[in-house]
Design an enzyme around this catalytic site. Structure first.
Site, PDB file in Angstrom:
ATOM      1  CD  GLU A  53      69.166 -59.405 -33.842  1.00 42.20           C
ATOM      2  OE1 GLU A  53      69.852 -60.426 -33.744  1.00 42.20           O
ATOM      3  OE2 GLU A  53      68.088 -59.383 -34.456  1.00 42.20           O
TER       4      GLU A  53
ATOM      5  CG  ASP B 137      65.747 -57.021 -34.269  1.00 42.48           C
ATOM      6  OD1 ASP B 137      65.746 -57.951 -35.093  1.00 42.48           O
ATOM      7  OD2 ASP B 137      66.261 -57.103 -33.148  1.00 42.48           O
TER       8      ASP B 137
ATOM      9  CB  SER C 137      67.900 -62.485 -35.606  1.00 41.66           C
ATOM     10  OG  SER C 137      68.714 -62.821 -34.527  1.00 41.66           O
TER      11      SER C 137
END
Ligand SMILES: *[C@@H]1O[C@H](CO)[C@@H](O)[C@H](O)[C@H]1NC(C)=O
Ligand SMILES: *[C@@H]1O[C@H](CO)[C@@H](O)[C@H](O)[C@H]1NC(C)=O
Ligand SMILES: *[C@@H]1O[C@H](CO)[C@@H](O)[C@H](O)[C@H]1NC(C)=O
Length: 569
Positions: A286, A290, A494
């Site tokens: 993640e 990101d 995500s």
């Protein structure tokens, strides 16, 4: 930290004149019959074990703040864009003097020290041993163990407050909450982990069908590669597990953004011990995703990675709340915040607790920060099965004061169809938050469509008066990222939230709370309506895409050029 010093003063003066213990009539404030799913009560909590609890005090005028928020966020208002100062927000949020005095005298009678943790003093933190907490709250704090993860938490099935204080206190937390934290999220799934995505530089749009690189996203949504000359925006990336690889980021940028410095850095802001290295499964995925996509897409925008560690009140809500409070206090708070973590079900929290966190995002919006959340993932995807029921809303995606971002995929599949809603993309209706005015018309139109379908999906199984989400969407499939030095392909909402957030941050103006604009006629016109797709990936518990707003892709995906024309991005 700007904390309410007047509260300290009044608390101290009460302490100095503390009367002997007064006996008060206690009434049950919150209770549950059994622990949360998959938890068993294993023992009484050790009497001397210290607990950290939060006491949420009644805010004096949260409805007033909401009215102000809409004034400054509605493009039709003459106050549009005139975001509030922290002092102005505090005026609405702070408890009344009567509230503060009543609560502080109760705590001092019991020799409990309280510390305000918000600038408005509406949230107090107390630290006390289990034995004292049991007395103070007529509670029975016990150790509960999760049957599969073996994670333990100290909770009580019930607690009480003095009768005369229930009007002043919203809740004490964590007490009866059994949220299993961030759990299967970062619910980002590697569609083909280990398999090299073999992306090439200078991707042509045709190759975007199998590898959604930053170049493809730029092409698809019209995102500029040159930084705006006068920059006022900044982008915050929330991380709740702080593993992130600098060398992976460099490899990613070298490959996909050869025109920018591959060692482009971001600022780091930490809380709750977030600077300590931690490992959890998929932790790096993640954070790497990101950071790689925000730096790779929001050209020249200062990015801050805001990393929360585990050192909170033994409850991941604490991490979300603490991060929001940190940003409210920060004069350099980011103008756009993207979070790809969340909870599968808003019902993991009592209504009072969910509303309090949601209203904390309202404060951020009023201060001028655009708060975006991934709408959440469900279903079977990438070989992994994730729990999913779109008839129970994900949280904080269901909060009406955040912009919830769903996923699309499907590029160049058939002529005239540019994007399709992703089956895993969570969406639906809240049981906790009523439909906000800004989306009432759009949601009503969608409900009419659902009704016209007959029984599928079963109209009776979701809340027709609840806030609908997501609000918007963006690509979320086939994203190549560098993980541990290797290219892997990932998918999930995500991917979508950082993409949409980067696009908002790539523009110049500080937009604050986005939804009233997005649902306005100008907002509709600046979004590509996604007509097809469904989020039935979990079986039958889902929705179909449709023209206009739908519970799969919201209003649609962004068109940077059109957004720039309408809000001057
Ligand atoms: C954390 O990761 C390192 C390196 O991968 C590993 O050696 C270590 O055992 C991990 N620690 C925990 C607590 O999982
Ligand atoms: C449906 O949503 C409304 C508005 O938020 C709420 O008041 C109501 O309790 C919800 N119904 C159920 C069954 O949860
Ligand atoms: C984006 O908006 C511009 C200007 O309004 C328009 O010319 C263009 O066709 C739009 N792009 C897409 C993909 O809809």
């Amino acid at each position: 930290m700007i904390l309410s010093t007047s509260f300290f003063v009044s608390l101290l003066s009460v302490l100095a004149t503390a009367k002997p213990m007064v006996s008060r009539t206690m009434v049950v404030h919150e209770s549950r019959v059994a622990p949360g799913d998959n938890f068993v009560q294993s023992s009484a909590a050790p009497a001397e074990k210290e607990l950290t609890l939060r006491i949420a005090l009644k805010q004096n005028n949260i409805a007033g703040l909401e009215a102000e928020l809409y004034k400054v966020s509605d493009p039709a208002s003459k106050f549009y864009g005139q975001h509030l100062t922290l002092e102005e927000v505090v005026e609405f949020v702070k408890p009344t003097d009567e509230t503060s005095a009543a609560v502080s005298s109760w705590l001092s009678e019991n020799n409990v020290d309280a510390r305000p943790i918000t600038p408005a003093g509406d949230m107090l933190e107390i630290k006390l041993p289990v034995s004292q907490a049991n007395d103070l709250l007529s509670a029975k704090f016990s150790v509960f163990t999760h049957v599969t993860t073996r994670k333990t938490m100290i909770r009580t099935l019930e607690y009480s407050l003095p009768a005369e204080l229930t009007q002043f206190i919203e809740f004490v937390h964590p007490t009866t909450v059994f949220a299993t934290a961030l759990d299967p999220r970062p619910k980002l799934v590697a569609a083909s982990r280990g398999k090299r995505a073999a992306p090439v530089a200078n991707d042509l749009p045709g190759e975007c069908a199998s590898s959604m690189t930053p170049a493809c996203l730029r092409e698809l949504y019209g995102i500029p590669t040159t930084p705006a000359t006068q920059r006022s925006t900044t982008l915050g990336v929330a991380g709740f597990i702080d593993v992130r690889s600098h060398s992976s980021q460099q490899d990613f940028l070298t490959r996909f953004r050869p025109d920018i410095d591959p060692s482009a850095t971001f600022a780091l802001e930490t809380l709750n011990g977030g600077s300590n290295p931690q490992n959890r499964s998929q932790a790096g995925v993640e954070a790497d995703l990101d950071i790689q996509y925000t730096i790779g897409l929001a050209t020249g925008v200062p990015v801050t990675f805001i990393s929360a560690g585990d050192d909170n009140t033994d409850d991941d809500l604490g991490g979300f709340l603490d991060m929001a409070i940190l940003l409210i206090n920060d004069p350099n708070r980011p103008s756009v915040l993207t979070t790809s973590y969340g909870f599968q079900a808003e019902t993991d929290f009592p209504l009072s607790v969910a509303v309090n966190l949601c209203n904390t995002y309202m404060q951020l919006g009023a201060l001028g920060t655009s708060v975006l959340f991934a709408s959440g993932d469900g279903g079977v995807s990438g070989g992994q099965s994730r729990p999913c029921n779109n008839f129970v809303a994900a949280f904080p995606a269901s909060c009406p004061f955040v912009t919830s971002v769903g996923s699309t995929g499907g590029i160049n599949q058939s002529p005239g169809i540019s994007e399709i809603g992703s089956t895993f993309s969570s969406g639906g209706f809240s049981n906790y938050f009523p439909i906000p005015a800004y989306q009432a018309k759009d949601v009503a139109a969608y409900l009419a469509f659902i009704d016209s379908l007959g029984t599928i999906p079963e109209s009776g199984r979701f809340n027709r008066s609840g806030r609908g989400f997501p609000d918007v969407s963006a690509q979320g499939e086939n994203f190549p990222i560098v993980l541990n030095g290797e290219f892997v392909t990932v998918e999930g909402t995500s991917c979508s939230s950082p993409t949409f957030a980067s696009l908002v941050a790539a523009g110049k103006p500080i937009l604050g709370f986005l939804n009233p604009f997005l649902y306005s006629p100008a907002g509709h016109a600046a979004l590509n309506d996604v007509l097809f797709g469904d989020n039935l990936g979990c079986g039958t518990d889902g929705f179909f895409g449709h023209a206009g707003w739908d519970a799969v892709t919201g209003l649609g995906t962004p068109n940077y050029t059109a957004l720039r024309t309408t809000v001057g991005l």
